[in-house]
Write an enzyme that holds these catalytic residues in place. Structure first.
Site, short mmCIF file in Angstrom:
data_model
loop_
_atom_site.label_atom_id
_atom_site.label_comp_id
_atom_site.label_asym_id
_atom_site.label_seq_id
_atom_site.Cartn_x
_atom_site.Cartn_y
_atom_site.Cartn_z
CB SER A 117 -0.77 0.01 1.18
OG SER A 117 -1.75 1.19 1.05
CG HIS A 154 -3.76 -1.25 -2.07
ND1 HIS A 154 -4.90 -2.17 -2.45
CD2 HIS A 154 -4.06 -0.40 -1.08
CE1 HIS A 154 -6.07 -1.89 -1.99
NE2 HIS A 154 -5.57 -0.84 -0.97
CG ASP A 197 -5.39 2.81 -0.09
OD1 ASP A 197 -6.29 2.12 -0.38
OD2 ASP A 197 -4.34 2.48 0.58
CG MET A 236 -9.08 7.49 0.88
SD MET A 236 -8.48 7.37 2.59
CE MET A 236 -7.41 5.79 2.54
CG HIS A 266 -9.30 0.47 -1.68
ND1 HIS A 266 -8.90 0.22 -0.42
CD2 HIS A 266 -10.54 0.64 -1.73
CE1 HIS A 266 -10.02 0.14 0.34
NE2 HIS A 266 -10.63 0.41 -0.29
CG MET A 299 -11.60 3.72 0.45
SD MET A 299 -10.19 3.63 1.50
CE MET A 299 -8.83 3.36 0.44
CG MET A 305 -12.44 -2.18 3.36
SD MET A 305 -10.43 -1.76 2.82
CE MET A 305 -9.91 -0.97 4.37
N GLY A 353 -9.52 4.32 5.83
CA GLY A 353 -9.25 5.60 5.92
C GLY A 353 -7.65 5.65 6.45
CG PHE A 354 -6.91 6.98 9.23
CD1 PHE A 354 -6.04 8.26 8.94
CD2 PHE A 354 -8.29 7.04 9.49
CE1 PHE A 354 -7.07 9.41 8.74
CE2 PHE A 354 -9.08 8.13 9.41
CZ PHE A 354 -8.32 9.36 8.98
N GLY A 401 -2.38 1.59 10.29
CA GLY A 401 -2.09 1.38 11.65
C GLY A 401 -2.94 1.28 12.64
CG ASP A 435 -6.87 -2.47 2.39
OD1 ASP A 435 -5.64 -2.32 3.00
OD2 ASP A 435 -7.21 -1.62 1.38
N GLY A 436 -6.10 -4.08 5.68
CA GLY A 436 -6.06 -3.64 6.90
C GLY A 436 -5.37 -4.33 7.82
N GLY A 487 0.97 -3.07 4.26
CA GLY A 487 0.84 -1.64 4.78
C GLY A 487 2.13 -1.78 5.86
CB SER A 495 0.75 -4.59 9.59
OG SER A 495 -0.32 -3.76 9.98
C1 DX5 Z 1 -6.35 1.50 3.45
C2 DX5 Z 1 -4.92 1.03 3.12
C3 DX5 Z 1 -4.28 1.03 4.44
C4 DX5 Z 1 -3.40 -0.06 4.21
C5 DX5 Z 1 -2.51 0.03 5.65
O1 DX5 Z 1 -7.31 1.15 2.32
O2 DX5 Z 1 -4.69 0.36 1.95
O3 DX5 Z 1 -4.99 0.82 5.51
O4 DX5 Z 1 -3.96 -1.37 4.74
O5 DX5 Z 1 -1.88 -1.09 6.15
P1 DX5 Z 1 -1.76 -1.25 7.88
O6 DX5 Z 1 -3.09 -1.54 8.28
O7 DX5 Z 1 -0.94 -2.53 7.90
O8 DX5 Z 1 -1.14 -0.14 8.33
ZN ZN Z 2 -6.87 0.13 0.44
#
Ligand code: DX5
Ligand code: ZN
Length: 241
Positions: A16, A41, A43, A45, A74, A76, A145, A150-151, A153, A183-184, A205, A207
């Protein structure tokens, strides 16, 4: 040349880019090529559907000229159809729209396919799978999801693993052969049960690939090891049924 994650594990990784250094996107994309990312990926928004605005279409357009990696977009946003027309000009390989914002979901998926991209439906954690029932004929992938959009972490929502498995079963019962993307909070710890439950594309992302505890090569290794655990779990599960 590094093997892609898919060649190495049978599972695709879609890092991401909103989790990368936004002041060095071209360099970050080179790093993703070097570790064998299967796609990127992105995002998008509009600060209305999801309360954030990490990347714009201008960046996507400029990055398009820098890499041949597939763009996994993606959306949003509220006005999906306008964004789809803009993405068609940039040239992207797959686009997911949220069922919650697509007033005419069937038509919107058709619009994505008309542009030559694969069409996906993204579902928020609280949205039931049934909404997919009558669009299976226009669907190339599902994006679940596993946090609220949106965020980066955030912590995984409690129903995540159960929903991934339910989605795999929902699709299999209808002979729909489409991958489930997650995703997430796709973390080193969560990857094994996610893959075990049927996830085929992992949005990576903070994680995993962008984890601050390691550099990108160390994070790649840990991600591959976590996927291998998940593949073993999936095989065990298939053996049980
Ligand atoms: C949202 C994004 C991020 C991504 C972040 O659509 O694509 O949320 O998943 O990854 P993490 O949750 O690992 O920080
Ligand atoms: Zn995403």
């Amino acid at each position: 040349m590094t093997a892609s994650f898919f060649e190495e594990t049978g599972i695709r990784i879609s890092p991401s880019l909103m989790c990368a250094d936004q002041a060095n996107l071209a360099g970050e994309v080179e790093n993703l090529e070097a570790i064998g990312a299967d796609m990127i990926h992105l995002d998008i928004m509009d600060a209305h559907f999801a309360p954030n605005m990490p990347m714009g279409l201008g960046a996507l357009s400029d990055l398009r000229g820098r890499t041949s990696l597939p763009f996994d977009v993606h959306l949003m946003v509220e006005d999906n159809d306008w964004f789809i027309s803009q993405l068609a000009e940039i040239g992207v390989q797959q686009v997911a729209v949220h069922a919650e914002s697509a007033r005419h979901l069937d038509r919107t998926l058709g619009l994505i396919r008309d542009t030559g991209s694969l069409a996906g439906v993204a579902l928020n954690p609280a949205t039931p799978l049934d909404i997919l029932e009558h669009v299976l004929g226009r669907l190339d992938f599902v994006l679940l999801m596993t946090v609220n959009p949106g965020f980066a972490g955030q912590k995984l929502v409690p129903s995540a693993f159960e929903k991934i498995a339910a989605c795999r079963d929902f699709l299999a019962a209808r002979d729909a052969v489409v991958p489930v993307s997650v995703d997430g909070n796709v973390s080193f710890e969560n990857i094994p049960p996610m893959v075990g439950a049927g996830a085929g594309i992992l949005v990576a992302g903070t994680s995993s690939i962008y984890n601050s505890g390691g550099d990108i090569d160390e994070n790649r290794q840990k991600t591959v090891a976590a996927i291998a655990e998940g593949v073993a779990l999936a095989a065990e599960g298939a053996g049980d049924s």
